[in-house]
Design a protein around this motif. Structure first.
Motif, PDB file in Angstrom:
ATOM      1  N   ILE A 120       7.425   3.660   1.089  1.00  0.00           N
ATOM      2  CA  ILE A 120       6.930   4.870   1.740  1.00  0.00           C
ATOM      3  C   ILE A 120       7.639   5.136   3.070  1.00  0.00           C
ATOM      4  CG2 ILE A 120       4.882   5.985   2.697  1.00  0.00           C
ATOM      5  CD1 ILE A 120       4.807   5.664  -0.343  1.00  0.00           C
ATOM      6  N   THR A 121       7.942   4.090   3.797  1.00  0.00           N
ATOM      7  CA  THR A 121       8.489   4.233   5.142  1.00  0.00           C
ATOM      8  C   THR A 121       9.771   5.062   5.146  1.00  0.00           C
ATOM      9  OG1 THR A 121       7.551   2.093   5.753  1.00  0.00           O
ATOM     10  CG2 THR A 121       9.281   2.975   7.181  1.00  0.00           C
ATOM     11  N   ASP A 122       9.801   6.055   6.039  1.00  0.00           N
ATOM     12  CA  ASP A 122      10.975   6.915   6.232  1.00  0.00           C
ATOM     13  C   ASP A 122      11.347   7.716   4.980  1.00  0.00           C
ATOM     14  OD1 ASP A 122      12.807   7.943   8.073  1.00  0.00           O
ATOM     15  OD2 ASP A 122      14.421   6.676   7.308  1.00  0.00           O
ATOM     16  N   GLN A 123      10.368   8.006   4.126  1.00  0.00           N
ATOM     17  CA  GLN A 123      10.594   8.818   2.940  1.00  0.00           C
ATOM     18  C   GLN A 123       9.798  10.122   3.042  1.00  0.00           C
ATOM     19  OE1 GLN A 123      12.720   7.971   0.348  1.00  0.00           O
ATOM     20  NE2 GLN A 123      13.257   6.161   1.563  1.00  0.00           N
ATOM     21  N   VAL A 124      10.247  11.134   2.309  1.00  0.00           N
ATOM     22  CA  VAL A 124       9.485  12.375   2.185  1.00  0.00           C
ATOM     23  C   VAL A 124       8.524  12.194   1.016  1.00  0.00           C
ATOM     24  CG1 VAL A 124       9.553  14.855   1.790  1.00  0.00           C
ATOM     25  CG2 VAL A 124      11.391  13.740   3.098  1.00  0.00           C
ATOM     26  N   VAL A 125       7.237  12.239   1.292  1.00  0.00           N
ATOM     27  CA  VAL A 125       6.214  11.962   0.289  1.00  0.00           C
ATOM     28  C   VAL A 125       5.344  13.197   0.104  1.00  0.00           C
ATOM     29  CG1 VAL A 125       4.338  10.435  -0.400  1.00  0.00           C
ATOM     30  CG2 VAL A 125       6.192   9.556   1.026  1.00  0.00           C
ATOM     31  N   MET A 126       5.138  13.588  -1.155  1.00  0.00           N
ATOM     32  CA  MET A 126       4.267  14.722  -1.470  1.00  0.00           C
ATOM     33  C   MET A 126       3.037  14.230  -2.214  1.00  0.00           C
ATOM     34  SD  MET A 126       4.965  18.125  -3.822  1.00  0.00           S
ATOM     35  CE  MET A 126       5.974  18.980  -2.597  1.00  0.00           C
ATOM     36  N   VAL A 127       1.883  14.746  -1.822  1.00  0.00           N
ATOM     37  CA  VAL A 127       0.623  14.437  -2.494  1.00  0.00           C
ATOM     38  C   VAL A 127       0.003  15.747  -2.951  1.00  0.00           C
ATOM     39  CG1 VAL A 127      -1.646  13.368  -2.309  1.00  0.00           C
ATOM     40  CG2 VAL A 127       0.294  12.404  -1.037  1.00  0.00           C
ATOM     41  N   THR A 128      -0.101  15.946  -4.265  1.00  0.00           N
ATOM     42  CA  THR A 128      -0.801  17.120  -4.774  1.00  0.00           C
ATOM     43  C   THR A 128      -2.284  16.769  -4.888  1.00  0.00           C
ATOM     44  OG1 THR A 128      -0.591  16.528  -7.116  1.00  0.00           O
ATOM     45  CG2 THR A 128       1.238  17.751  -6.107  1.00  0.00           C
ATOM     46  N   GLY A 129      -3.137  17.773  -4.669  1.00  0.00           N
ATOM     47  CA  GLY A 129      -4.565  17.471  -4.601  1.00  0.00           C
ATOM     48  C   GLY A 129      -4.873  16.619  -3.395  1.00  0.00           C
ATOM     49  N   GLY A 130      -4.084  16.812  -2.319  1.00  0.00           N
ATOM     50  CA  GLY A 130      -4.186  15.965  -1.148  1.00  0.00           C
ATOM     51  C   GLY A 130      -5.469  16.107  -0.359  1.00  0.00           C
ATOM     52  N   GLY A 131      -6.273  17.118  -0.657  1.00  0.00           N
ATOM     53  CA  GLY A 131      -7.537  17.275   0.048  1.00  0.00           C
ATOM     54  C   GLY A 131      -8.708  16.653  -0.671  1.00  0.00           C
ATOM     55  N   GLY A 132      -8.508  16.183  -1.910  1.00  0.00           N
ATOM     56  CA  GLY A 132      -9.596  15.579  -2.674  1.00  0.00           C
ATOM     57  C   GLY A 132      -9.917  14.172  -2.233  1.00  0.00           C
ATOM     58  N   SER A 133     -10.839  13.540  -2.948  1.00  0.00           N
ATOM     59  CA  SER A 133     -11.290  12.199  -2.565  1.00  0.00           C
ATOM     60  C   SER A 133     -10.144  11.194  -2.626  1.00  0.00           C
ATOM     61  CB  SER A 133     -12.422  11.750  -3.493  1.00  0.00           C
ATOM     62  OG  SER A 133     -13.479  12.679  -3.471  1.00  0.00           O
ATOM     63  N   ILE A 134      -9.469  11.121  -3.777  1.00  0.00           N
ATOM     64  CA  ILE A 134      -8.358  10.193  -3.930  1.00  0.00           C
ATOM     65  C   ILE A 134      -7.150  10.693  -3.148  1.00  0.00           C
ATOM     66  CG2 ILE A 134      -6.760   9.138  -5.570  1.00  0.00           C
ATOM     67  CD1 ILE A 134      -9.548   8.013  -5.732  1.00  0.00           C
ATOM     68  N   GLY A 135      -6.860  11.989  -3.237  1.00  0.00           N
ATOM     69  CA  GLY A 135      -5.689  12.539  -2.555  1.00  0.00           C
ATOM     70  C   GLY A 135      -5.743  12.354  -1.052  1.00  0.00           C
ATOM     71  N   SER A 136      -6.902  12.579  -0.446  1.00  0.00           N
ATOM     72  CA  SER A 136      -7.005  12.448   1.009  1.00  0.00           C
ATOM     73  C   SER A 136      -6.845  10.995   1.445  1.00  0.00           C
ATOM     74  CB  SER A 136      -8.338  13.004   1.511  1.00  0.00           C
ATOM     75  OG  SER A 136      -9.432  12.311   0.938  1.00  0.00           O
ATOM     76  N   GLU A 137      -7.390  10.058   0.653  1.00  0.00           N
ATOM     77  CA  GLU A 137      -7.205   8.643   0.985  1.00  0.00           C
ATOM     78  C   GLU A 137      -5.756   8.218   0.797  1.00  0.00           C
ATOM     79  OE1 GLU A 137      -8.048   4.882   2.365  1.00  0.00           O
ATOM     80  OE2 GLU A 137      -9.285   6.702   2.454  1.00  0.00           O
ATOM     81  N   LEU A 138      -5.077   8.792  -0.214  1.00  0.00           N
ATOM     82  CA  LEU A 138      -3.638   8.567  -0.355  1.00  0.00           C
ATOM     83  C   LEU A 138      -2.904   9.002   0.913  1.00  0.00           C
ATOM     84  CD1 LEU A 138      -2.837   9.636  -4.036  1.00  0.00           C
ATOM     85  CD2 LEU A 138      -2.120   7.492  -2.967  1.00  0.00           C
ATOM     86  N   CYS A 139      -3.268  10.164   1.415  1.00  0.00           N
ATOM     87  CA  CYS A 139      -2.626  10.676   2.628  1.00  0.00           C
ATOM     88  C   CYS A 139      -2.869   9.750   3.814  1.00  0.00           C
ATOM     89  CB  CYS A 139      -3.131  12.082   2.945  1.00  0.00           C
ATOM     90  SG  CYS A 139      -2.647  13.332   1.733  1.00  0.00           S
ATOM     91  N   ARG A 140      -4.076   9.227   3.948  1.00  0.00           N
ATOM     92  CA  ARG A 140      -4.394   8.328   5.054  1.00  0.00           C
ATOM     93  C   ARG A 140      -3.538   7.064   5.000  1.00  0.00           C
ATOM     94  NH1 ARG A 140      -9.685   9.639   3.101  1.00  0.00           N
ATOM     95  NH2 ARG A 140     -10.601  11.304   4.372  1.00  0.00           N
ATOM     96  N   GLN A 141      -3.478   6.463   3.809  1.00  0.00           N
ATOM     97  CA  GLN A 141      -2.752   5.203   3.702  1.00  0.00           C
ATOM     98  C   GLN A 141      -1.240   5.415   3.742  1.00  0.00           C
ATOM     99  OE1 GLN A 141      -4.170   2.373   0.827  1.00  0.00           O
ATOM    100  NE2 GLN A 141      -6.284   3.071   0.994  1.00  0.00           N
ATOM    101  N   ILE A 142      -0.779   6.531   3.231  1.00  0.00           N
ATOM    102  CA  ILE A 142       0.653   6.841   3.330  1.00  0.00           C
ATOM    103  C   ILE A 142       1.037   7.061   4.792  1.00  0.00           C
ATOM    104  CG2 ILE A 142       2.377   8.624   2.802  1.00  0.00           C
ATOM    105  CD1 ILE A 142       0.951   8.943   0.067  1.00  0.00           C
ATOM    106  N   ALA A 143       0.174   7.751   5.539  1.00  0.00           N
ATOM    107  CA  ALA A 143       0.451   8.001   6.960  1.00  0.00           C
ATOM    108  C   ALA A 143       0.592   6.695   7.733  1.00  0.00           C
ATOM    109  CB  ALA A 143      -0.664   8.859   7.565  1.00  0.00           C
ATOM    110  N   GLU A 144      -0.166   5.677   7.356  1.00  0.00           N
ATOM    111  CA  GLU A 144      -0.074   4.382   8.034  1.00  0.00           C
ATOM    112  C   GLU A 144       1.268   3.697   7.810  1.00  0.00           C
ATOM    113  OE1 GLU A 144      -3.296   1.963   6.780  1.00  0.00           O
ATOM    114  OE2 GLU A 144      -4.849   3.230   7.673  1.00  0.00           O
TER     115      GLU A 144
END
Length: 586
Positions: free
Chosen positions: A250-274
């Protein structure tokens, strides 16, 4: 008389000595910080310091007074007795103040909730210290329990250790306990689950101290870290830690999350941001959810996170292609989907449009614009599906497997069961029903489901996505299945009520397309182990990608004609394991 002298002979020297005696004590006490201590918080070290300061004061006084006062000399024994009296008076006055304060606090705590503490170790000792110092504590700690037989029958900070964890129900009744606090932060998940199940047999409010690592990292008082026991604690599942390989992906990559506002999608965004991506692209059709995760990540990371949020439907292939053309993501997590089984039974064409062809649009764009990796979020309902939603997710897996046969992009799917607390899941529904006074509705007394917490599921999704080579369906170890009835009863107990007495549970019958149990693997897919004990691989099914995509084109025409009956039959033809059961009696 002293050595033949009368008391009058010593009047002047005694007066001067008393003045000098007081000065010595004042100066030495001041230099040694005895006036800086808050004696309501005094520990044994404070009393030791007091004795040391008194010895120094007396030593200075005796040495200097022998040099200053020549005639007549006051016997040294008088100095020593005076010093002993002064030290004792100081010590007892301060000790009396602390005892008085503790008694007053004890009277106040009688109004607080009567509490039983599980554990008599370092955490419990520290907590009891803090409670003695906190004037407005809301817990009156009555007793402790500990599974170490050597501790039973002894005291910790004046609190009796009355038994082991097996004695909790009896002690709750005997001591009129209102709150139970689990104060063993180092407890393993299996024993935590066992103890909490014992506690759930009572009507007590349950509290818990978090993991010891979090306590050390936060550096906050233990009392401030106490929280309510959650249903997730009863699952007894250890925390997943991301490997360095996943972080590097994940580090230094362009990452896309579809459904990023949902339960799983939003948690994906949180952990990817870390993990420090170069750019995080969040795509969602529901603006409120997208806005919520955007604001949360902005508050947490500020300018340290490069983030773009776009409102878009995955059904719109032109918009999807435009997003991929602009941002060129190298990693794609596809979490956008319709997931509610009964609603998709009523609107099968919407399930196909969104789930099947939304996946197809995003997957094709990932391949077209050179994404390195595409990860599909799938579900256990895709295994031998009996409902439309499950059949569409199975088709999504087939799309991923078909594209993997001919693409340089690594396509994988990750399949897991239900996640606790996700939008529309059973846990939020039960909480709403409890808040309304009940009853809780369960479809069948024997229905079971696999459960996982949202953070745990997402960590395993990231791990599986990192290890994929192309075409795999990763299956997450969901642990043991949980009876929904047990979940409902435990949640009622954790809320301080008695099932079937305070809050009733009613059985409503299985919903359209619902199964009593979910399967995680299809027989023909087999099972392979990975380096991660919680992740398995189902071998890809051989597909004729040419005929498959022809059938997919035909399915699309039927879906957009909004002919529900023909569409369900087309799904049955296209997904061999789909055995549609529009309704099952309980």
């Amino acid at each position: 008389m002293i050595s033949g002298r009368t008391f009058q002979d010593y009047t002047s020297v005694m007066t001067a000595s008393c003045f000098f005696f007081i000065c010595c004590y004042e100066i030495v006490y001041g230099l040694m910080g005895m006036y800086d201590s808050l004696w309501r918080y005094a520990e044994i070290v404070e009393f030791f310091r007091l004795v040391c300061a008194s010895v120094v004061s007396v030593g200075v006084f005796i040495v200097v007074s022998q040099l200053i006062f020549t005639e007549p000399h006051v016997p040294v024994s008088v100095y020593l007795l005076s010093a002993l009296f002064a030290t004792s008076l100081t010590l007892y006055s301060r000790l009396t103040y602390r005892m008085y304060r503790n008694v007053k606090l004890g009277q106040k705590r009688k109004k607080a909730r009567r509490t039983l503490v599980i554990g008599a170790g370092d955490a419990a000792s520290t907590l009891l210290h803090e409670k003695l110092k906190t004037p407005n504590s809301d817990m009156n700690i009555i007793c402790c329990v500990d599974d170490d037989p050597k501790k039973v029958g002894r005291n910790i900070m004046g609190v009796a250790i009355l038994g082991t964890t097996n004695d909790i129900p009896e002690l709750v009744a005997r001591c009129e306990i209102e709150t139970i606090l689990l104060a063993i932060p180092t407890l393993d998940e299996e024993n935590k689950k066992r103890i909490l199940q014992i506690c759930s047999k009572t009507k007590c409010n349950l509290l818990i101290l978090p993991d010891i690592v979090k306590i050390i990292a936060d550096g906050e008082p233990l009392a401030s870290r106490i929280r309510d026991v959650r249903v997730e604690d009863l699952l007894g599942r250890p925390e997943i830690v991301l490997s360095d390989f996943t972080t590097d992906l994940i580090t230094d990559q362009v990452v896309m999350v579809t459904g990023g506002g949902g339960s799983i999608g939003s948690e994906l965004c949180r952990q990817i941001a870390e993990c420090g991506p170069r750019l995080l692209v969040i795509v969602d059709i529901y603006e409120n959810n997208a806005y919520a995760i955007q604001q949360e990540l902005r508050r947490r990371y500020g300018d340290r996170l490069n983030m773009e949020v776009r409102i878009s439907s995955v059904r719109d292939s032109h918009k999807v292609n435009a997003l991929f053309s602009k941002f060129r993501p190298s990693i794609v997590f596809h979490a956008a989907a319709h997931k509610h089984v009964p609603l998709m039974e009523d609107s099968p064409e919407e399930a196909v449009k969104n789930n099947v062809f939304g996946t197809y649009n995003v997957a094709c764009a990932a391949e077209k614009y050179g994404a390195k990796r595409f990860v599909l979020i799938s579900t256990d309902k895709a295994v031998n599906p009996t409902n439309v939603m499950g059949a569409t997710k199975r088709l999504c897996e087939m799309i991923v497997q078909a594209l993997a046969q001919k693409s340089s992009t690594t396509f994988v799917a990750v399949r897991f069961g239900n996640v606790l607390g996700s939008n529309g899941s059973v846990l939020p529904l039960f909480k709403e029903q409890i808040a309304a006074g009940g009853p809780l509705t369960v479809t069948h007394p024997d229905i079971v489901r696999y459960f996982m917490t949202i953070p745990e599921a997402v960590r395993l999704v990231l791990e599986a996505g990192a290890m994929g080579r192309g075409g795999e369906i990763f299956v997450l170890d969901m642990g043991k299945p949980v009876k929904i009835l047990d979940l409902a009863e435990n949640l009622i107990k954790l809320s301080g009520f008695i099932p079937y007495t305070d809050i009733d549970i009613k059985f409503t019958g299985l919903r359209p397309g619902e199964k009593l149990y979910e399967e995680l693997l299809m027989d023909e897919e087999g099972l392979q182990k990975t380096d991660n004990q919680k992740i398995f691989i189902g071998a890809p099914i051989d597909l004729n990608k040419d005929t498959f995509f022809d059938h997919l084109a035909a399915l699309k025409q039927i879906a957009y004609s909004n002919n529900s009956a023909n569409l369900v039959q087309a799904l049955i033809d296209l997904v061999p394991t789909f055995h549609h059961k529009p309704w099952q009696e309980s």
